[in-house]
Structure formats: structure tokens, C-alpha cells
Design an enzyme around this catalytic site. Structure first.
Site, PDB file in Angstrom:
ATOM      1  N   GLN A  78     -67.054  -2.650 -20.294  1.00 31.86           N
ATOM      2  CA  GLN A  78     -67.615  -2.917 -21.263  1.00 31.86           C
ATOM      3  C   GLN A  78     -69.577  -2.442 -21.495  1.00 31.86           C
ATOM      4  O   GLN A  78     -70.262  -3.461 -21.310  1.00 31.86           O
ATOM      5  CB  GLN A  78     -67.657  -4.213 -22.264  1.00 31.86           C
ATOM      6  CG  GLN A  78     -68.504  -4.967 -23.113  1.00 31.86           C
ATOM      7  CD  GLN A  78     -67.977  -6.767 -23.702  1.00 31.86           C
ATOM      8  OE1 GLN A  78     -67.482  -7.640 -23.223  1.00 31.86           O
ATOM      9  NE2 GLN A  78     -67.930  -5.851 -25.233  1.00 31.86           N
ATOM     10  N   PHE A  79     -69.161  -1.216 -22.378  1.00 30.41           N
ATOM     11  CA  PHE A  79     -71.249  -0.983 -21.791  1.00 30.41           C
ATOM     12  C   PHE A  79     -71.814  -1.964 -23.126  1.00 30.41           C
ATOM     13  O   PHE A  79     -73.239  -1.962 -23.311  1.00 30.41           O
ATOM     14  CB  PHE A  79     -71.302   0.661 -22.365  1.00 30.41           C
ATOM     15  CG  PHE A  79     -70.900   0.757 -23.745  1.00 30.41           C
ATOM     16  CD1 PHE A  79     -72.011   1.128 -24.363  1.00 30.41           C
ATOM     17  CD2 PHE A  79     -69.625   0.819 -24.552  1.00 30.41           C
ATOM     18  CE1 PHE A  79     -71.918   1.343 -26.176  1.00 30.41           C
ATOM     19  CE2 PHE A  79     -69.435   1.208 -26.168  1.00 30.41           C
ATOM     20  CZ  PHE A  79     -70.892   1.387 -26.938  1.00 30.41           C
ATOM     21  N   THR A  80     -71.234  -2.356 -24.064  1.00 28.32           N
ATOM     22  CA  THR A  80     -72.617  -3.207 -25.021  1.00 28.32           C
ATOM     23  C   THR A  80     -72.647  -4.650 -23.883  1.00 28.32           C
ATOM     24  O   THR A  80     -73.775  -4.992 -24.952  1.00 28.32           O
ATOM     25  CB  THR A  80     -71.495  -3.117 -25.734  1.00 28.32           C
ATOM     26  OG1 THR A  80     -69.984  -4.922 -25.234  1.00 28.32           O
ATOM     27  CG2 THR A  80     -70.803  -2.326 -26.279  1.00 28.32           C
TER      28      THR A  80
END
Length: 144
Positions: A78-80
Site C-alpha cells: 500500500q503505497f498510500t
């Protein structure tokens, strides 16, 4: 490196309406990387997550680890987690590691976890529907 650890009764991840990963009692991890992350941070994080004592013992005290309960992991990239919303209303993801390097780090993270426990995962760079029953709820954010 940033990991959101959620103690779960069960969890699953779907891509295109098909379950690609699931976990029974154990942990659901949201995993993100930033520039400069390396195997050093990952090895530290794996040890921390696997040995984190957030499961109840016979006295209802959080004193047991994932290893103690013979639990498993559902790992979701999850890059967010590196979204910066401090200016304006649209998050900036400039702090997130570039996809090619992030995928390499993510695969290494999962392989290191698999040395200790069963790991299932989502699909990197795909839209995923994540379902979970958080146990407690217990959610811990760990950063290295």
C-alpha cells in the site's frame, strides 16, 4: 518503511472479484516503502511484526505473538501509507518508493515473513478489495 498491523479474526483480498489471498486468525498487514528503504529495515520490521505481543494469553493480557498462536499473515502492499495530505486536499505520494523498487522490497518482505509463518498477499499495483474482521480492534502502526 511503514506497516499498519491489524490483529484479525479473518481477512481476505479480492482482485477482479476473485479472492487472491486470505488469512484466518493472525495479522493483516498494510505495507509501504519510501526512498532509502533496504533489507536492513525490512529484516528489522519482519522480526518486530512476527514477535509483536498483541494476542491475549490465558489472563486476557496481550502477551502472545503471532508465532505463539500459530497465526498467519495477509500482506497488502500500500503505497498510500506515504500519502502526505498536510498541504491542500489532494495527497502527494512523492515520498512513496517508485513502483519497481517498492515491488522488489515488498517481495523480499513477504519472503522473509514466510520463513516464520504462512503468508498470503494481494497483487502489487492492482485495485484490491480488502475485507477484514479486526479482532479487538487492535491496530498498531510501525515505522522504521
Amino acid at each position: 518503511m511503514r506497516v499498519v498491523v491489524q490483529r484479525v479474526i479473518n481477512s481476505s483480498v479480492e482482485v477482479d472479484n476473485k479472492i487472491v489471498g486470505k488469512s484466518d486468525k493472525g495479522l493483516m498487514l498494510l505495507v509501504g516503502f519510501t526512498e532509502g528503504d533496504s533489507s536492513k529495515e525490512i529484516d528489522w520490521m519482519v522480526d518486530k511484526v512476527i514477535n509483536l505481543r498483541i494476542f491475549e494469553d490465558e489472563n486476557d493480557v496481550m502477551n502472545k505473538s503471532l508465532l505463539d498462536i500459530k497465526g498467519n499473515i495477509l500482506s497488502i502492499s500500500q503505497f498510500t501509507l506515504y500519502g502526505d495530505a498536510s498541504h491542500g486536499n489532494r495527497p502527494s505520494f512523492i515520498q512513496a518508493e517508485k513502483p519497481e523498487k517498492a515491488n522488489e522490497l515488498y517481495e523480499y518482505f513477504c519472503k522473509q515473513c514466510e520463513k516464520e509463518v504462512h503468508v498470503e498477499k494481494g497483487k502489487f499495483r492492482h485495485h484490491m478489495d480488502v475485507n477484514l474482521v479486526n479482532d479487538g480492534p487492535v491496530t498498531i502502526v510501525i515505522e522504521k
